[in-house]
Design a protein around this motif. Structure first.
Motif, mmCIF file in Angstrom:
data_model
loop_
_atom_site.group_PDB
_atom_site.id
_atom_site.type_symbol
_atom_site.label_atom_id
_atom_site.label_comp_id
_atom_site.label_asym_id
_atom_site.label_seq_id
_atom_site.Cartn_x
_atom_site.Cartn_y
_atom_site.Cartn_z
ATOM 1 N N PHE A 116 20.045 121.386 78.529
ATOM 2 C CA PHE A 116 19.534 122.747 78.680
ATOM 3 C C PHE A 116 20.695 123.609 79.179
ATOM 4 N N TYR A 132 17.819 124.508 74.557
ATOM 5 C CA TYR A 132 17.082 123.395 75.165
ATOM 6 C C TYR A 132 16.858 122.328 74.109
ATOM 7 N N LYS A 141 13.038 121.380 70.540
ATOM 8 C CA LYS A 141 14.369 121.892 70.827
ATOM 9 C C LYS A 141 14.489 123.274 70.220
#
Length: 190
Positions: A116, A132, A141
C-alpha cells in the motif's frame, strides 16, 4: 591529450548532472507524470504536502465494516532497482467486519511488505494517489485516492478505492474487496 581527458570528464559531468536532479511533488503533478516531466533521481516533498495525511484514521462503512488506516511518510524511498528515490506515504490497515472479526490486518508489517504505497498528487494538488494490492487473486487491488472534503478541516479525510479491471481466475463466491470499490469512505483523524 590533457585537454581530451578534460573534455571527456566535462562531458560525463554534464550527463550525470542532467540525470541526477531533485524535483518536487508539485513539479511532478503539474506535468502529470507524463513525457514532458523532467527526468529525476529524487522526487521530494519540498512543501510537506504529505504530512497532513500522516497518522491514524478511522471510519465505518455502510455495511458495518470498521477501518483503521495508518499512514507514514517515508523519505528517500528507493524505487524500482533503486534508480529513483521519492518521498511517499506508506499505508497500513485494519479492517473488521461487524462481528469484530479481522478481515485484514497489516498494521505490524514492515515498510517493504505494506502492499500500500503512495505515488503522486493530481494536477490541482488536492488528491494524493496510492496503490493498494491486497488479495490479488480476487482483483482486490487498485488505486486509492486520498483527499480532504473540506480543505479547512484536516481532521476528516475522504478515501476512494478504484479497483483494477483485471480478469479474475480464482476467487471465492461472493468475495467483496477489502475496501469498498468506487465508494467514498470518510475517515476521522485519531
Amino acid at each position: 591529450m590533457k585537454n581530451k581527458i578534460n573534455y571527456i570528464l566535462l562531458f560525463f559531468t554534464i550527463i550525470i548532472s542532467c540525470k541526477a536532479q531533485t524535483i518536487s511533488l508539485d513539479q511532478l503533478s503539474q506535468c502529470e507524470n507524463g513525457p514532458d516531466c523532467p527526468d529525476y533521481v529524487y522526487l521530494k516533498d519540498t512543501n510537506n504536502r504529505l504530512n497532513k495525511f500522516v497518522g491514524t484514521w478511522k471510519g465505518t462503512y455502510t455495511d458495518g465494516r470498521t477501518y483503521e488506516f495508518r499512514f507514514t511518510k517515508k523519505e528517500n524511498d528507493g524505487g524500482y532497482f533503486n534508480e529513483k528515490f521519492c518521498d511517499i506515504l506508506k499505508g497500513r490497515l485494519l479492517v473488521k467486519i461487524p462481528s469484530g472479526q479481522e478481515l485484514e490486518n497489516t498494521l505490524t508489517v514492515s515498510d517493504n511488505d505494506t502492499r500500500f504505497d503512495g505515488h503522486y498528487f493530481d494536477k490541482n494538488l488536492i488528491k494524493y494517489q496510492m496503490y493498494y494490492s491486497g488479495y490479488a487473486e480476487c482483483n482486490d487491488k487498485g488505486y486509492v485516492y486520498l483527499s480532504f472534503p473540506n480543505p479547512n478541516n484536516l481532521n476528516q479525510m475522504k478515501l476512494v478505492f478504484m479497483q483494477d479491471m483485471d480478469i479474475v481466475s480464482k476467487c471465492p463466491s461472493g468475495y467483496k474487496t477489502v475496501m469498498p470499490d468506487a465508494k467514498a469512505l470518510i475517515l476521522t483523524k485519531q
